[in-house]
Enzyme design. Structure first.
Site, PDB file in Angstrom:
ATOM      1  N   CYS A  23       0.811  -1.224   0.000  1.00  0.00           N
ATOM      2  CA  CYS A  23       0.000   0.000   0.000  1.00  0.00           C
ATOM      3  C   CYS A  23       0.843   1.271   0.000  1.00  0.00           C
ATOM      4  O   CYS A  23       0.338   2.358  -0.253  1.00  0.00           O
ATOM      5  CB  CYS A  23      -0.949  -0.016   1.189  1.00  0.00           C
ATOM      6  N   ASN A  79     -10.140  -0.467  -0.429  1.00  0.00           N
ATOM      7  CA  ASN A  79      -8.684  -0.345  -0.419  1.00  0.00           C
ATOM      8  C   ASN A  79      -8.134  -0.864  -1.749  1.00  0.00           C
ATOM      9  O   ASN A  79      -8.149  -2.063  -2.001  1.00  0.00           O
ATOM     10  CB  ASN A  79      -8.129  -1.152   0.763  1.00  0.00           C
ATOM     11  N   HIS A 122      -3.659   7.014   2.854  1.00  0.00           N
ATOM     12  CA  HIS A 122      -4.027   5.721   2.271  1.00  0.00           C
ATOM     13  C   HIS A 122      -5.421   5.344   2.765  1.00  0.00           C
ATOM     14  O   HIS A 122      -5.760   5.563   3.931  1.00  0.00           O
ATOM     15  CB  HIS A 122      -2.996   4.667   2.701  1.00  0.00           C
TER      16      HIS A 122
HETATM   17  O1  UT7 Z   1      -3.869  -1.415   3.470  1.00  0.00           O
HETATM   18  C1  UT7 Z   1      -2.961  -2.252   4.082  1.00  0.00           C
HETATM   19  C2  UT7 Z   1      -3.067  -2.175   5.519  1.00  0.00           C
HETATM   20  N1  UT7 Z   1      -4.282  -2.789   5.995  1.00  0.00           N
HETATM   21  C3  UT7 Z   1      -4.988  -2.207   6.930  1.00  0.00           C
HETATM   22  O2  UT7 Z   1      -4.661  -1.121   7.315  1.00  0.00           O
HETATM   23  C4  UT7 Z   1      -6.134  -2.974   7.559  1.00  0.00           C
HETATM   24  C5  UT7 Z   1      -6.078  -2.853   9.064  1.00  0.00           C
HETATM   25  N2  UT7 Z   1      -7.081  -3.589   9.757  1.00  0.00           N
HETATM   26  C6  UT7 Z   1      -8.409  -3.306   9.719  1.00  0.00           C
HETATM   27  O3  UT7 Z   1      -8.826  -2.408   9.002  1.00  0.00           O
HETATM   28  C7  UT7 Z   1      -9.330  -4.067  10.596  1.00  0.00           C
HETATM   29  O4  UT7 Z   1      -8.574  -4.827  11.530  1.00  0.00           O
HETATM   30  C8  UT7 Z   1     -10.304  -5.011   9.830  1.00  0.00           C
HETATM   31  C9  UT7 Z   1     -11.327  -4.188   9.051  1.00  0.00           C
HETATM   32  C10 UT7 Z   1      -9.527  -5.908   8.901  1.00  0.00           C
HETATM   33  C11 UT7 Z   1     -11.074  -5.880  10.824  1.00  0.00           C
HETATM   34  O5  UT7 Z   1     -11.773  -5.063  11.746  1.00  0.00           O
HETATM   35  P1  UT7 Z   1     -11.662  -5.359  13.301  1.00  0.00           P
HETATM   36  O6  UT7 Z   1     -12.505  -4.359  13.972  1.00  0.00           O
HETATM   37  O7  UT7 Z   1     -10.196  -5.391  13.652  1.00  0.00           O
HETATM   38  O8  UT7 Z   1     -12.352  -6.767  13.432  1.00  0.00           O
HETATM   39  P2  UT7 Z   1     -11.749  -8.127  13.993  1.00  0.00           P
HETATM   40  O9  UT7 Z   1     -10.804  -8.720  13.024  1.00  0.00           O
HETATM   41  O10 UT7 Z   1     -11.286  -7.931  15.408  1.00  0.00           O
HETATM   42  O11 UT7 Z   1     -13.051  -8.997  14.080  1.00  0.00           O
HETATM   43  C12 UT7 Z   1     -14.118  -8.684  15.000  1.00  0.00           C
HETATM   44  C13 UT7 Z   1     -15.259  -9.650  14.738  1.00  0.00           C
HETATM   45  C14 UT7 Z   1     -14.786 -11.096  14.656  1.00  0.00           C
HETATM   46  O12 UT7 Z   1     -15.811 -11.917  15.206  1.00  0.00           O
HETATM   47  P3  UT7 Z   1     -15.700 -12.476  16.693  1.00  0.00           P
HETATM   48  O13 UT7 Z   1     -14.408 -13.265  16.733  1.00  0.00           O
HETATM   49  O14 UT7 Z   1     -15.653 -11.282  17.574  1.00  0.00           O
HETATM   50  O15 UT7 Z   1     -16.920 -13.308  16.842  1.00  0.00           O
HETATM   51  C15 UT7 Z   1     -14.722 -11.367  13.171  1.00  0.00           C
HETATM   52  O16 UT7 Z   1     -14.914 -12.719  12.841  1.00  0.00           O
HETATM   53  O17 UT7 Z   1     -15.838  -9.339  13.463  1.00  0.00           O
HETATM   54  C16 UT7 Z   1     -15.865 -10.536  12.678  1.00  0.00           C
HETATM   55  N3  UT7 Z   1     -15.748 -10.167  11.285  1.00  0.00           N
HETATM   56  C17 UT7 Z   1     -16.817  -9.902  10.511  1.00  0.00           C
HETATM   57  N4  UT7 Z   1     -18.127  -9.920  10.759  1.00  0.00           N
HETATM   58  C18 UT7 Z   1     -18.957  -9.604   9.744  1.00  0.00           C
HETATM   59  C19 UT7 Z   1     -14.615  -9.989  10.564  1.00  0.00           C
HETATM   60  N5  UT7 Z   1     -14.932  -9.627   9.303  1.00  0.00           N
HETATM   61  C20 UT7 Z   1     -16.288  -9.578   9.253  1.00  0.00           C
HETATM   62  C21 UT7 Z   1     -17.195  -9.260   8.226  1.00  0.00           C
HETATM   63  N6  UT7 Z   1     -18.509  -9.278   8.512  1.00  0.00           N
HETATM   64  N7  UT7 Z   1     -16.804  -8.920   6.988  1.00  0.00           N
END
Ligand code: UT7
Length: 329
Positions: free
Chosen positions: A116, A286, A256
């Protein structure tokens, strides 16, 4: 003789026609429009459809538009740098394909892979060739066909990424406009949080790697999120500090576009007003190396000559940085 700086003298972008909405994603994986919107800020993303169409297809459109609007003869371009993690092929470089199809026959070119942060790295590299007086017309492209490396069964990644590409023309400037300062960083210890497991020399493609889905993006989102906020905020703050900029004199922050919560946290950490931050993540998701030039393309008409603009990015590697430029037209 006054110092030569590298100025962006034109920007153009391209996103493919097909729009993949959150509603459609609800029919593909276990997700909701509400989750995607509240956790990422994304409503839709564009996807490049069609057999045999790689990232070059978008690069070609972006560069054709760029050369047309800047009234530039493709034969006058001397260097083409393409930032991408989704090249058409591992080799040759996609920059070569774009140069051939667009008719930039006198240019040499190569790809840069910094995830990125790729566009930021490529911009600095291109700028050095201008500042040194070596070249007068350099094209820098950033873009990715992320849909080619996304597992549409993995709800943690497939909702985030989209396809898109942007390109800028760099030319010499002697009015102290253009790229003023850049800070770039990388930290390979972050590589385990965001990567593609197979397809490189360490783990070449095999029946097993394909069956395991190892050619798709793997991301452990939380550590990436944290490092992205601190990396971008720190980069911007250092470049602002050493150039005597403050939140009043900095006209625009172009971050970004990975997650609206990351963008808001970076702005919050810097105490920088959100109305001067470019945000189009809701439309494109993204696009990896495409986000910064796509923002510049969209905001081009709102920029004024002499505006102080800060670009910042963070991505796989880890790679990150910030670039300060003065808009030149
Ligand atoms: O560009 C390159 C650099 N990349 C980034 O900067 C990305 C950085 N990271 C992020 O933007 C975030 O960490 C994400 C958007 C990828 C994820 O968001 P989060 O708030 O960190 O969610 P999480 O991974 O902690 O997941 C929370 C919950 C989980 O469920 P449980 O374990 O709490 O039951 C996931 O399974 O949300 C669940 N989950 C979803 N639920 C519905 C993860 N993805 C989804 C989804 N829909 N698409």
């Amino acid at each position: 003789m006054s110092k030569i700086t590298a100025a962006i003298t034109g920007v153009h972008g391209y996103v493919p026609d097909y729009v993949l909405t959150n509603k459609e994603l609800e029919t593909i994986v276990d997700t909701t429009d509400e989750w995607i919107t509240s956790r990422t800020g994304i409503k839709e993303r564009h996807i490049l459809k069609g057999e045999g169409k790689g990232t070059s297809v978008m690069g070609i459109e972006a560069v054709r538009g760029l050369l047309k609007k800047t009234n530039t003869d493709p034969l006058d371009i001397e260097l083409v740098i393409f930032a991408t993690v989704t090249p058409d092929t591992v080799f040759p470089d996609t920059a070569n394909t774009v140069s051939d199809v667009v008719g930039m026959k006198n240019a040499f070119g190569y790809d840069i892979n910094a995830a990125c942060s790729g566009f930021l790295y490529a911009l600095t590299t291109g700028a050095k060739f201008i500042e040194s007086g070596t070249y007068k017309k350099v094209v820098v492209i950033g873009g990715d066909k992320m849909s080619s490396i996304i597992d549409y069964n993995d709800r943690t990644t497939c909702v985030i990424f989209g396809d898109g590409c942007g390109a800028v023309l760099l030319e010499p400037n002697t009015e102290e406009l253009g790229i003023i300062d850049s800070l770039h960083k990388s930290d390979g210890s972050g590589r385990m949080y965001l990567h593609q497991k197979a397809g490189g020399s360490a783990r070449p493609a095999s029946v097993e790697t394909v069956a395991n889905g190892e050619h798709f993006v793997y991301q452990n989102g939380k550590p990436v999120f944290k490092a992205a906020v601190s990396g971008m905020a720190d980069g911007v703050s250092k470049v602002m500090g050493r150039n005597g900029l403050n939140n009043e004199t900095l006209n625009w922050l172009i971050p970004h576009q990975a997650n609206i919560r990351i963008i808001e946290s970076v702005a919050g950490t810097l105490n920088f007003p959100l109305e001067k931050v470019t945000v189009n993540i809701h439309k494109y998701g993204n696009t990896t190396a495409g986000t910064l030039p796509l923002c510049m393309w969209e905001w081009e008409n709102q920029f004024n000559k002499g505006d102080n603009i800060m670009l910042t990015a963070f991505g796989g590697g880890f790679t990150w940085g910030a670039t300060y430029l003065k808009w030149a037209y």
